[in-house]
Design a protein around this motif. Structure first.
Motif: not given
Length: 425
Positions: A224-245
């Motif tokens: 699924a992630a590669r459909v959005v961006c070919s360079d994709a990997r699991r990793g730590p995620i920062p806090a979801v910002p208010g402007n996130a889709v």
């Protein structure tokens, strides 16, 4: 051609229990384990045989999954996928929407204006670390029946295997899976080994354009992630910002519609674990099933009436009694969300009932494995009290069509408007 209901109207009408007993006295069931429970909604049991015998439910187990989920979440709950950009890094957080499509993920890619040189970091841990149910058989996990389950997926965790012009390909895309054709005559065989990103094809390819089967995605979250961006990997995620889709196109009711009408295993497992995550700690299979068993106790089901290993009924360890299915059905139909639950079940001519019951007032869930054919649902005969039923056939030696014909006869008899008297007020 005379429909099932018409066929029964032309027969002399006798006692319901005697009629159903005659239906079950069929050579197709001679060596089968048979369990049946038929009950007037809110009223007496109309017929039962081995109604408290535990049998393999196959996909009728999804009735329990749906009822548990509706108890844990509102019908309009929306699993939400979140995506945003920070510089050249795209962050994607899965929210356990089991119905995400390639087109929807492409739309998110365009919304974020993903460009060459961008990279994507994703998180699919909202349901915990479990990906594969330990009770599933190896062969089921390699095809679309039992793909890995996480909080981020695409195309129900599978790809369709097709052929055209003498070549085999995957649809709607290959998701990074290579197709290797070994040639040779004989029957066509498809094989993807566990953990492999290669689909091995051997045997003679049929002429023309055809559906050949399905293959599970080795890692649906990464695909699924590669459909959005070919360079994709699991990793730590920062806090979801208010402007996130915040992408939430479906409600729980929408997920249940897909799960029950088309008997989608991947949706069932995701919904089970989503309900577990919302009411418990981890969203793991073990925790979610334990919470589902707590829910069953609230319904009033005996603890020895079931053994549950998953949410879709693929596990051969699953066992339910026909009476349990009827009890859960009756309980759910009495709840505020009962109409939504019933509306998510296929009626005749829809989904898994595409070639059954088109002339009958019934909605039902099928359950099919090798040697297992089950049917549970609700019938609303004209001018009569509604009837809930569970018909379970296991270990039959012949073809599934033969035992389904018996189920069809029983349901037609239940739906016969003159066969059931109105319950006295």
């Amino acid at each position: 051609m005379v429909g099932l209901l018409g066929a029964f109207l032309m027969l002399p009408q006798g006692n319901l229990a005697a009629d159903i007993a005659r239906c079950l006295d069929d050579s197709a069931l001679r060596r089968a384990a048979v369990g049946v429970c038929i009950k007037e909604l809110g009223g007496p049991i109309l017929y039962e045989t081995n109604s408290e015998k535990r049998l393999m439910p196959a996909s009728t187990l999804k009735i329990l999954t749906a009822s548990f989920a509706l108890d844990a979440m509102s019908t309009d709950f929306r699993p939400t996928t979140r995506i945003w950009r920070e510089g050249q890094t795209i962050y994607l957080v899965g929210g356990a929407d089991a119905c995400l499509s390639v087109a929807e993920l492409v739309g998110l890619r365009e919304k974020l204006h993903v460009m060459p040189g961008d990279r994507l970091v994703f998180d699919d841990q909202a349901l915990g670390a479990d990906r594969v149910n330990g009770s599933w058989e190896y062969g089921d996990m390699m095809v679309g029946d039992g793909p890995p389950v996480g909080a981020l997926t695409v195309n129900f965790g599978e790809a369709e295997v097709r052929c055209a012009g003498g070549k085999v390909y995957l649809s709607p895309r290959n998701f990074g899976i290579a197709v290797k054709y070994k040639g040779a005559d004989g029957e066509l065989a498809l094989r993807r080994d566990y953990g492999s990103w290669t689909l091995n094809v051997s045997g003679k390819i049929p002429e023309g354009s055809r559906h050949l089967g399905s293959v599970s995605l080795p890692d649906p979250g990464l695909c699924a992630a590669r459909v959005v961006c070919s360079d994709a990997r699991r990793g730590p995620i920062p806090a979801v910002p208010g402007n996130a889709v915040q992408f939430a196109p479906r409600t729980l009711a929408d997920l249940l519609q897909e799960m029950l009408e088309n008997s989608n295993n991947h949706v069932a497992e995701t919904v089970l674990r989503l309900a577990g995550a919302k009411t418990g700690k981890s969203g793991s299979w073990a925790d979610s099933i334990a919470l589902e068993e707590t829910f069953l106790r609230k319904v009033g089901v005996d603890a020895d009436a079931y053994r549950i290993a998953d949410g879709c009924g693929l596990a051969r360890f699953d066992e339910l009694t026909p009476k349990l299915l009827v009890d859960v059905f009756e309980w759910e139909l009495a709840q505020d969300q009962g109409a939504v639950f019933e509306g998510c079940l296929p009626k005749g001519g829809e989904g898994t009932l595409a070639d059954r019951f088109e002339d009958l007032p019934v909605r039902a869930k099928t359950g099919t494995l090798t040697g297992v054919s089950c049917l549970a649902g609700v019938a609303r005969p004209e001018g009569r009290e509604p009837v809930v039923f569970a018909i379970m056939f296991c270990h039959y030696p012949g073809k599934a069509a033969s035992v389904r014909a018996v189920q069809n006869e029983i349901v037609a008899r239940i739906c016969e408007p003159r066969g059931l008297g109105k319950r006295a007020a």
